[in-house]
Scaffold this motif. Structure first.
Motif, short mmCIF file in Angstrom:
data_model
loop_
_atom_site.label_atom_id
_atom_site.label_comp_id
_atom_site.label_asym_id
_atom_site.label_seq_id
_atom_site.Cartn_x
_atom_site.Cartn_y
_atom_site.Cartn_z
N GLY A 74 -0.77 4.42 -5.99
CA GLY A 74 -1.01 3.13 -5.36
C GLY A 74 -2.28 2.44 -5.81
N HIS A 75 -3.33 3.21 -6.07
CA HIS A 75 -4.62 2.61 -6.41
C HIS A 75 -4.56 1.86 -7.73
CE1 HIS A 75 -4.39 6.87 -7.53
NE2 HIS A 75 -4.86 6.45 -8.67
N ALA A 90 -1.43 0.56 -8.85
CA ALA A 90 -0.33 -0.40 -8.71
C ALA A 90 -0.80 -1.77 -8.23
CB ALA A 90 0.72 0.16 -7.75
N ILE A 91 -1.72 -1.78 -7.28
CA ILE A 91 -2.10 -3.07 -6.70
C ILE A 91 -2.87 -3.92 -7.70
CG2 ILE A 91 -4.31 -2.57 -5.57
CD1 ILE A 91 -1.26 -4.20 -3.92
N LEU A 119 -8.64 11.21 -10.69
CA LEU A 119 -8.22 12.16 -9.66
C LEU A 119 -8.64 13.58 -10.04
CD1 LEU A 119 -4.66 10.88 -8.68
CD2 LEU A 119 -6.80 10.70 -7.40
N MET A 164 -10.52 3.92 -10.86
CA MET A 164 -9.88 3.51 -9.62
C MET A 164 -10.95 3.11 -8.62
SD MET A 164 -8.18 7.21 -8.65
CE MET A 164 -8.49 7.23 -6.87
N GLU A 165 -10.55 2.27 -7.68
CA GLU A 165 -11.49 1.64 -6.76
C GLU A 165 -12.45 2.65 -6.12
OE1 GLU A 165 -9.48 -0.56 -3.75
OE2 GLU A 165 -10.94 -2.19 -3.76
N CYS A 166 -11.92 3.77 -5.66
CA CYS A 166 -12.75 4.65 -4.84
C CYS A 166 -13.77 5.44 -5.65
CB CYS A 166 -11.89 5.58 -3.99
SG CYS A 166 -11.10 6.88 -4.90
N ARG A 175 -16.22 4.21 -6.96
CA ARG A 175 -17.49 3.59 -6.60
C ARG A 175 -18.04 4.15 -5.29
NH1 ARG A 175 -14.79 -2.01 -7.40
NH2 ARG A 175 -13.26 -0.62 -8.33
N TRP A 176 -17.14 4.74 -4.49
CA TRP A 176 -17.51 5.17 -3.15
C TRP A 176 -17.72 6.66 -3.02
CZ3 TRP A 176 -12.48 2.26 -1.75
CH2 TRP A 176 -12.68 0.88 -1.87
N PRO A 211 -21.49 8.00 -6.93
CA PRO A 211 -20.57 7.10 -7.63
C PRO A 211 -20.28 7.62 -9.04
CG PRO A 211 -22.24 5.84 -6.48
CD PRO A 211 -22.63 7.29 -6.33
#
Lengths: 347, 347
Positions: free
Chosen positions: B82-83, B85-86, B259, B287-289, B291-292, B296
């Motif tokens: 999903g990360h 796909a969007i 991942l 992927m977005e996460c 950064r979190w 990071p």
């Protein structure tokens, strides 16, 4: 029955409703101009468009059924993070595909104002139904969708909609209760809360649930440990640093969403504190990556896939003419206990 | 020119191509049956359908332009997280909306075999074009799309497609080079590689790039530090634990995707190792996460939004009749340096 009345009845129009021609006469424009407004087409001056839309609303104009819609349910996102959007899309698609319809995707954020607006384009495509995530529609757009007989369902994870639109949400209050109980059961007493923006009812519900549970347990929430921020990583980081730098720092932080909780993780890391030994953290949402952070996050799961599916079922049943226009579906939230919560360290 | 020839020319058909009626005669079925197959409708026995499809392919049948397609570009996902796909959906939508078309979404994974297949439903909707992410189509489905004159573009972040379909990808080799150079520049010499599955060309490209750079720098890759796993968190965790438990453990791990890198983060955490002090880690994807996470992550960015936009432009230009059916667009990757890489600790 007059010829006009028969015509109206044949097209499923209630007596007393105005035709396109009548609306055109009232507005002092041609009937094709009114049609263009109804179909979201361009070539109508802004002022004329507004005037026609106002008349359509005023007279409760409903478009006759005879016009064939396109075979799609459209999902409109507005300012929603990607990690939630895809789960919603999957949920919608699972239901919609059984009806052999297509699923459309629109992201409104960052859309330029030039040319036809996304709402006009959406109307022109005449979908079977629209699911608006996080309430992107103005009252005017709502009215225009209604006039065009396109059913709308609000999927609104950040709060109840302010308008009378059927909607799907999750049990924010119950999620807040479960998270707070979990911390109290582990033995925490100095519990901090980072809440989402006060204008979101969902953020209020989560905060007030924590307050209520702590109050009824005889451990009233210390107001000096309450912070409010946006549902962002950065706000969790900043407010987390603030809370963890207090002389008598909290042993647990209840966050408004997972992004804030990830920010608190980073604040703890920067201050040399270990989760869950030095600090327990609970998020809200259960976004995918909470399973992959160190340690895996305890959080309250919102079932975004099921919310998408429920919204799809609702919009399809509205499209089929079933009348529950005031429906509100609230799905259960679940506390998912992973590695970020533990009993507080004995001093 | 015969009446038939004129008819064929008017419909944009090349001389010698067969009509639906001719295909029907060859198959020993009625013309409506052939149409049903072309339109992906039900009510045709499986064996008959296969026979008609084979004839359509054999004779290179192309559907006349005269049939109006639905005003949508459909994106078909197959086993993609999903990360990613969007970002792809957003990229596609940004291009497609300028053409006032809708964007459709289909997720093939977990789709039941009962009823009409997703491919049949897709054909029946007659989109302007199809973007297949991670190559979900069989050769037969490719041929049927071609026969229906629906252009197809493969957006294939996990490898080059095996068929002659226009495609969009990212520069895996260059990304692998940049990541490896970064580690060498920091002073790392004991560098481990966790690679994706060997059957994916993208995984091969990243691994071989690391090998080549290290070799030309005079620091040949130690084969005992190479592992292969799926593009999953769990595989990164397991292989990371294995590598970090070696007597002479690596000072840096280059991962096949983000991942796997998050799995290595967790392995390090479980073993009490600090990133980047004790270990440098590099992911792939951005992927977005990433950064979190704490810290990071340094990773190689694949521009999924731009890849989606490029695929949309390509499929639209194919739909407009522009002939670059063998096109391959490869977008640049970028090394994003964040907090998970540092010089190795001096012993």
């Amino acid at each position: 029955m007059t010829a006009n009345g028969a015509d109206a009845a044949r097209r499923g129009r209630r007596r007393g409703e105005l035709t396109v021609a009548a609306i055109a006469r009232l507005a002092g424009v041609s009937a094709p101009t009114v049609s263009r407004v109804l179909n979201g087409r361009s070539g109508v001056a802004m002022e004329t468009r507004r005037q026609v839309e106002a008349l359509l609303r005023e007279h409760g104009y409903r478009r006759p059924d005879s016009i064939a819609p396109s075979a799609a349910i459209e999902v409109v996102f507005y300012g929603l993070e990607g990690h939630l959007a895809i789960a919603i899309m999957r949920g919608v698609e699972q239901v919609v595909r059984e009806h052999e319809l297509a699923v459309g995707f629109t992201d409104v954020v960052g859309r330029a104002a030039a040319g036809r607006s996304w709402a006009e384009q959406l109307l022109a495509r005449r979908p079977v139904g629209v699911i608006a995530v996080h309430s992107a529609f103005t009252m005017e757009q709502h009215a225009l969708l209604a006039a065009s007989r396109i059913p709308l369902v609000a999927l609104d994870p950040t709060g109840e909609p302010q308008h009378t639109t059927p909607s799907v949400g999750a049990a924010n209050w119950n999620g807040g209760v479960a998270a707070t109980r979990h911390l109290l059961d582990l033995g925490h007493r100095r519990i901090a809360v980072i809440s989402g923006p006060a204008r979101y009812l969902c953020a209020r519900a989560r905060l007030e649930a924590a307050r209520a549970v702590m109050d009824t347990t005889g451990v009233p929430l210390d107001e000096r440990l309450v912070r409010t921020g946006r549902f962002f990583f950065e706000d969790g980081l900043e407010l987390g640093r603030e809370l963890l730098s207090l002389p008598d720092r909290p042993t647990a932080i209840l966050c408004g969403d997972d992004l804030q909780a990830l920010g608190v993780y980073e604040a703890a890391r920067q201050l040399g504190l270990t989760i869950p030994d030095d600090l327990s953290v609970i998020g809200f949402d259960d976004m995918e990556c909470t399973r992959w952070c160190g340690p895996p996050m305890t959080t309250v799961r919102q079932p975004f896939d099921e919310m998408g599916a429920a919204a799809a079922r609702l919009v399809l049943s509205l499209a089929a003419g079933d009348a529950h226009e005031q429906a509100r579906i609230e799905l259960a939230t679940t506390l998912v206990v992973r590695g970020s919560t533990a009993p507080p360290r004995k001093n």
